[in-house]
Design a protein around this motif. Structure first.
Motif, PDB file in Angstrom:
ATOM      1  N   PHE A   1       0.845  -1.168   0.000  1.00 58.56           N
ATOM      2  CA  PHE A   1       0.000   0.000   0.000  1.00 58.56           C
ATOM      3  C   PHE A   1       0.892   1.233   0.000  1.00 58.56           C
ATOM      4  O   PHE A   1       1.711   1.397   0.893  1.00 58.56           O
ATOM      5  CB  PHE A   1      -0.901   0.011   1.227  1.00 58.56           C
ATOM      6  CG  PHE A   1      -1.931  -1.089   1.228  1.00 58.56           C
ATOM      7  CD1 PHE A   1      -3.182  -0.865   0.686  1.00 58.56           C
ATOM      8  CD2 PHE A   1      -1.646  -2.322   1.766  1.00 58.56           C
ATOM      9  CE1 PHE A   1      -4.134  -1.865   0.684  1.00 58.56           C
ATOM     10  CE2 PHE A   1      -2.578  -3.331   1.766  1.00 58.56           C
ATOM     11  CZ  PHE A   1      -3.837  -3.112   1.222  1.00 58.56           C
ATOM     12  N   LEU A   2       0.720   2.069  -1.019  1.00 58.91           N
ATOM     13  CA  LEU A   2       1.549   3.253  -1.179  1.00 58.91           C
ATOM     14  C   LEU A   2       0.685   4.475  -1.431  1.00 58.91           C
ATOM     15  O   LEU A   2      -0.153   4.460  -2.327  1.00 58.91           O
ATOM     16  CB  LEU A   2       2.497   3.099  -2.378  1.00 58.91           C
ATOM     17  CG  LEU A   2       3.522   1.984  -2.332  1.00 58.91           C
ATOM     18  CD1 LEU A   2       4.111   1.751  -3.708  1.00 58.91           C
ATOM     19  CD2 LEU A   2       4.626   2.366  -1.367  1.00 58.91           C
ATOM     20  N   VAL A   3       0.911   5.513  -0.658  1.00 64.59           N
ATOM     21  CA  VAL A   3       0.278   6.806  -0.913  1.00 64.59           C
ATOM     22  C   VAL A   3       1.389   7.843  -0.894  1.00 64.59           C
ATOM     23  O   VAL A   3       2.120   7.955   0.092  1.00 64.59           O
ATOM     24  CB  VAL A   3      -0.801   7.155   0.135  1.00 64.59           C
ATOM     25  CG1 VAL A   3      -1.412   8.522  -0.166  1.00 64.59           C
ATOM     26  CG2 VAL A   3      -1.888   6.081   0.187  1.00 64.59           C
ATOM     27  N   VAL A   4       1.523   8.574  -1.992  1.00 59.58           N
ATOM     28  CA  VAL A   4       2.546   9.608  -2.100  1.00 59.58           C
ATOM     29  C   VAL A   4       1.835  10.947  -2.222  1.00 59.58           C
ATOM     30  O   VAL A   4       0.889  11.094  -2.997  1.00 59.58           O
ATOM     31  CB  VAL A   4       3.469   9.383  -3.315  1.00 59.58           C
ATOM     32  CG1 VAL A   4       4.636  10.361  -3.291  1.00 59.58           C
ATOM     33  CG2 VAL A   4       3.975   7.950  -3.367  1.00 59.58           C
ATOM     34  N   GLY A   5       2.292  11.912  -1.429  1.00 61.67           N
ATOM     35  CA  GLY A   5       1.690  13.237  -1.462  1.00 61.67           C
ATOM     36  C   GLY A   5       2.734  14.319  -1.399  1.00 61.67           C
ATOM     37  O   GLY A   5       3.929  14.046  -1.242  1.00 61.67           O
ATOM     38  N   ASP A   6       2.270  15.548  -1.498  1.00 58.65           N
ATOM     39  CA  ASP A   6       3.178  16.688  -1.422  1.00 58.65           C
ATOM     40  C   ASP A   6       3.732  16.870  -0.018  1.00 58.65           C
ATOM     41  O   ASP A   6       4.816  17.417   0.154  1.00 58.65           O
ATOM     42  CB  ASP A   6       2.471  17.958  -1.893  1.00 58.65           C
ATOM     43  CG  ASP A   6       2.127  17.875  -3.375  1.00 58.65           C
ATOM     44  OD1 ASP A   6       3.008  17.515  -4.178  1.00 58.65           O
ATOM     45  OD2 ASP A   6       0.969  18.160  -3.729  1.00 58.65           O
ATOM     46  N   THR A   7       2.973  16.411   0.987  1.00 60.56           N
ATOM     47  CA  THR A   7       3.432  16.452   2.375  1.00 60.56           C
ATOM     48  C   THR A   7       3.150  15.108   3.029  1.00 60.56           C
ATOM     49  O   THR A   7       2.257  14.376   2.598  1.00 60.56           O
ATOM     50  CB  THR A   7       2.723  17.556   3.190  1.00 60.56           C
ATOM     51  OG1 THR A   7       1.337  17.208   3.326  1.00 60.56           O
ATOM     52  CG2 THR A   7       2.868  18.926   2.529  1.00 60.56           C
ATOM     53  N   ASP A   8       3.884  14.821   4.079  1.00 63.41           N
ATOM     54  CA  ASP A   8       3.617  13.594   4.840  1.00 63.41           C
ATOM     55  C   ASP A   8       2.208  13.622   5.411  1.00 63.41           C
ATOM     56  O   ASP A   8       1.493  12.618   5.371  1.00 63.41           O
ATOM     57  CB  ASP A   8       4.626  13.438   5.983  1.00 63.41           C
ATOM     58  CG  ASP A   8       6.023  13.068   5.507  1.00 63.41           C
ATOM     59  OD1 ASP A   8       6.165  12.501   4.405  1.00 63.41           O
ATOM     60  OD2 ASP A   8       6.982  13.341   6.251  1.00 63.41           O
ATOM     61  N   ALA A   9       1.797  14.766   5.945  1.00 60.56           N
ATOM     62  CA  ALA A   9       0.474  14.890   6.570  1.00 60.56           C
ATOM     63  C   ALA A   9      -0.642  14.630   5.569  1.00 60.56           C
ATOM     64  O   ALA A   9      -1.621  13.941   5.887  1.00 60.56           O
ATOM     65  CB  ALA A   9       0.317  16.274   7.202  1.00 60.56           C
ATOM     66  N   GLU A  10      -0.511  15.170   4.363  1.00 60.70           N
ATOM     67  CA  GLU A  10      -1.526  14.971   3.327  1.00 60.70           C
ATOM     68  C   GLU A  10      -1.645  13.491   2.953  1.00 60.70           C
ATOM     69  O   GLU A  10      -2.741  12.941   2.877  1.00 60.70           O
ATOM     70  CB  GLU A  10      -1.149  15.798   2.100  1.00 60.70           C
ATOM     71  CG  GLU A  10      -1.967  15.525   0.857  1.00 60.70           C
ATOM     72  CD  GLU A  10      -1.319  16.120  -0.385  1.00 60.70           C
ATOM     73  OE1 GLU A  10      -1.236  15.402  -1.393  1.00 60.70           O
ATOM     74  OE2 GLU A  10      -0.890  17.288  -0.329  1.00 60.70           O
ATOM     75  N   ALA A  11      -0.515  12.850   2.709  1.00 52.69           N
ATOM     76  CA  ALA A  11      -0.524  11.442   2.310  1.00 52.69           C
ATOM     77  C   ALA A  11      -1.053  10.559   3.444  1.00 52.69           C
ATOM     78  O   ALA A  11      -1.845   9.645   3.208  1.00 52.69           O
ATOM     79  CB  ALA A  11       0.882  11.006   1.906  1.00 52.69           C
ATOM     80  N   LEU A  12      -0.628  10.842   4.641  1.00 48.91           N
ATOM     81  CA  LEU A  12      -1.063  10.047   5.790  1.00 48.91           C
ATOM     82  C   LEU A  12      -2.555  10.201   6.040  1.00 48.91           C
ATOM     83  O   LEU A  12      -3.241   9.218   6.334  1.00 48.91           O
ATOM     84  CB  LEU A  12      -0.261  10.442   7.031  1.00 48.91           C
ATOM     85  CG  LEU A  12      -0.420   9.563   8.261  1.00 48.91           C
ATOM     86  CD1 LEU A  12      -0.121   8.106   7.949  1.00 48.91           C
ATOM     87  CD2 LEU A  12       0.500  10.062   9.370  1.00 48.91           C
ATOM     88  N   ALA A  13      -3.079  11.393   5.913  1.00 53.86           N
ATOM     89  CA  ALA A  13      -4.518  11.610   6.116  1.00 53.86           C
ATOM     90  C   ALA A  13      -5.330  10.806   5.096  1.00 53.86           C
ATOM     91  O   ALA A  13      -6.335  10.170   5.451  1.00 53.86           O
ATOM     92  CB  ALA A  13      -4.854  13.093   6.020  1.00 53.86           C
ATOM     93  N   ALA A  14      -4.898  10.807   3.855  1.00 52.81           N
ATOM     94  CA  ALA A  14      -5.604  10.040   2.821  1.00 52.81           C
ATOM     95  C   ALA A  14      -5.528   8.544   3.113  1.00 52.81           C
ATOM     96  O   ALA A  14      -6.526   7.826   3.009  1.00 52.81           O
ATOM     97  CB  ALA A  14      -5.019  10.360   1.447  1.00 52.81           C
ATOM     98  N   ALA A  15      -4.347   8.062   3.485  1.00 49.45           N
ATOM     99  CA  ALA A  15      -4.171   6.635   3.773  1.00 49.45           C
ATOM    100  C   ALA A  15      -4.996   6.200   4.977  1.00 49.45           C
ATOM    101  O   ALA A  15      -5.644   5.153   4.947  1.00 49.45           O
ATOM    102  CB  ALA A  15      -2.691   6.343   4.010  1.00 49.45           C
TER     103      ALA A  15
END
Length: 115
Positions: A1-15
């Motif tokens: 499972f991989l979610v890449v975002g512009d920020t750690d917080a953004e990616a983590l919130a989506a995941a």
């Protein structure tokens, strides 16, 4: 499972939002039919999955570092990622794939054969 975002917080919130939806769907028939659970059980929350080293959400730099470590440990020369799961939107998935292709893969070129 991989979610890449512009920020750690953004990616983590989506995941954290999307993974429990995937988990519920994945286990639905096992629970409904009271059948045996899969041999490789998955925890119900994202943070547990990430703590087990089976998922990552973050910036391209964080994701590349995570994958580089896994490749070093395993000796593997390829990566299989699950980029779409749960209720991730098409936009979120497309952003993950775009950042993975533009920033993560180049950082791993010495570890994997990019095709």
């Amino acid at each position: 499972f991989l979610v890449v975002g512009d920020t750690d917080a953004e990616a983590l919130a989506a995941a954290r939002r999307a993974y429990p939806k995937w988990h519920e769907s994945f286990y639905y028939l096992f629970v409904r039919n009271k059948g045996p659970m899969p041999i490789h059980a998955r925890p119900p929350q994202w943070d547990e999955m990430e703590a087990q080293g089976r998922a990552i959400a973050g910036t391209p730099r964080r994701v590349a570092a995570f994958l580089r470590e896994k490749l070093d440990i395993s000796g593997a020369d390829y990566v299989i990622g699950q980029f779409a799961f749960g209720d991730l939107s098409r936009t979120e998935v497309e952003r993950t794939v775009a950042l993975f292709a533009s920033d993560v893969l180049p950082a791993l070129r010495e570890k994997v054969a990019v095709k």
